[in-house]
Motif scaffolding. Structure first.
Motif, PDB file in Angstrom:
ATOM      1  N   ASN B  63     -42.193  18.889  -7.468  1.00 41.62           N
ATOM      2  CA  ASN B  63     -42.949  19.214  -5.851  1.00 41.62           C
ATOM      3  C   ASN B  63     -42.659  20.562  -4.950  1.00 41.62           C
ATOM      4  OD1 ASN B  63     -39.944  20.266  -5.777  1.00 41.62           O
ATOM      5  ND2 ASN B  63     -38.866  18.893  -4.614  1.00 41.62           N
ATOM      6  N   ARG B  64     -43.006  21.636  -6.367  1.00 44.12           N
ATOM      7  CA  ARG B  64     -43.372  22.836  -5.779  1.00 44.12           C
ATOM      8  C   ARG B  64     -44.884  22.710  -5.428  1.00 44.12           C
ATOM      9  NH1 ARG B  64     -43.371  26.624  -8.347  1.00 44.12           N
ATOM     10  NH2 ARG B  64     -43.062  25.828 -10.912  1.00 44.12           N
ATOM     11  N   PHE B  65     -45.747  21.821  -5.931  1.00 42.89           N
ATOM     12  CA  PHE B  65     -47.264  22.077  -6.354  1.00 42.89           C
ATOM     13  C   PHE B  65     -47.816  21.196  -5.193  1.00 42.89           C
ATOM     14  CE2 PHE B  65     -48.576  24.273  -9.711  1.00 42.89           C
ATOM     15  CZ  PHE B  65     -47.919  24.478 -10.158  1.00 42.89           C
ATOM     16  N   LEU B  66     -48.098  21.284  -4.133  1.00 43.52           N
ATOM     17  CA  LEU B  66     -48.740  20.126  -3.045  1.00 43.52           C
ATOM     18  C   LEU B  66     -50.653  20.097  -2.809  1.00 43.52           C
ATOM     19  CD1 LEU B  66     -48.054  18.041   0.132  1.00 43.52           C
ATOM     20  CD2 LEU B  66     -48.322  20.416   1.134  1.00 43.52           C
ATOM     21  N   ALA B  67     -50.425  19.050  -2.800  1.00 41.70           N
ATOM     22  CA  ALA B  67     -52.139  18.734  -2.986  1.00 41.70           C
ATOM     23  C   ALA B  67     -52.555  18.152  -1.932  1.00 41.70           C
ATOM     24  CB  ALA B  67     -53.230  18.506  -4.220  1.00 41.70           C
ATOM     25  N   GLU B  68     -53.727  18.397  -0.985  1.00 40.76           N
ATOM     26  CA  GLU B  68     -54.333  17.548  -0.084  1.00 40.76           C
ATOM     27  C   GLU B  68     -55.889  17.419  -0.394  1.00 40.76           C
ATOM     28  OE1 GLU B  68     -51.059  17.963   3.572  1.00 40.76           O
ATOM     29  OE2 GLU B  68     -52.506  19.638   3.414  1.00 40.76           O
ATOM     30  N   ARG B  69     -56.499  16.734   0.368  1.00 41.66           N
ATOM     31  CA  ARG B  69     -57.950  17.021   0.253  1.00 41.66           C
ATOM     32  C   ARG B  69     -58.171  16.319   2.127  1.00 41.66           C
ATOM     33  NH1 ARG B  69     -62.764  13.382  -3.100  1.00 41.66           N
ATOM     34  NH2 ARG B  69     -64.026  14.348  -2.494  1.00 41.66           N
TER      35      ARG B  69
END
Lengths: 110, 116
Positions: B63-69
């Protein structure tokens, strides 16, 4: 997981020689692809071979597929210094995403 | 046609800091993927967007990685807080939707992340 394993890990040849690398996998596939990555650049799609095909050509590239042995080979004929790169085989897993191996690093010396 | 572009090309940060990577796919490509290659090992899948929706995020490490588009256009991948093992080259790739047929992935040049 559905990913190919390339062999050898590294290959060093002289210009004009042929380079052959192999990819082995474990489960059934719909298609198999080869990509090239030049240092510091992104991967570039080279060729796709479908499971009902045995051999495919594109310029100096020749790809074979043996589904009974679960293996594929990529042959680069008459290699050039510009062919120096890492080569990856890629498989589509059951969820539709592309999985890559660790690649074969090819060095072509003049 | 402009290719897939990634920014920055290199990033060096200290452990615990935050970094945001950006990817601009080829215009009109619905599919956007993030991959990572660590120390010459295999190129690992992180996640897949179809337009603005996350189709598959099974490869995200934690959960340290967050991707958005945003709006189905460009994508960002944020790492917060960064750890040493996050170092590697992060690749973005895109492809159009072509129904049941297959379209190869178009890759950006990657972002080389170094966490010290």
């Amino acid at each position: 997981s559905q990913q190919g394993e390339e062999d050898p890990q590294a290959l060093s040849i002289q210009e004009g020689e042929n380079a052959t690398m192999n990819c082995s996998y474990k489960t059934s596939i719909n298609n198999l692809q080869w990509y090239r990555q030049n240092s510091g650049r992104g991967l570039v799609h080279l060729i796709l071979i479908r499971s009902n095909e045995r051999e495919k050509h594109s310029g100096r590239l020749r790809v074979t597929l043996d589904t009974s042995k679960k293996s594929s080979s990529l042959l680069i004929t008459a290699s050039r210094a510009a062919d120096t790169a890492s080569y990856f085989c890629a498989l589509t897993d059951s969820w539709g995403k592309l999985q890559f191996g660790a690649g074969t690093q090819v060095v072509v010396t003049p | 046609e402009a290719g897939v572009t990634q920014f920055p090309s290199h990033s060096v940060i200290e452990k615990g800091q935050t970094v945001t990577l950006r990817c601009d796919p080829i215009s009109g490509h619905d599919n956007l993927y993030w991959y990572r290659r660590v120390m010459g090992k295999e190129i690992k899948f992180l996640l897949h967007f179809v337009k603005e929706s996350k189709q598959d995020e099974s490869g995200m490490p934690n959960n340290r990685f967050l991707a958005e588009r945003t709006g189905g256009t460009y994508s960002t991948l944020k790492v917060q807080p960064a750890e040493l093992e996050d170092s590697g080259v992060y690749f973005c790739a895109s492809s159009p939707s072509v129904g049941d047929d297959y379209s190869p992935l178009h890759f950006g040049n990657g972002t080389r992340l170094t966490v010290t």
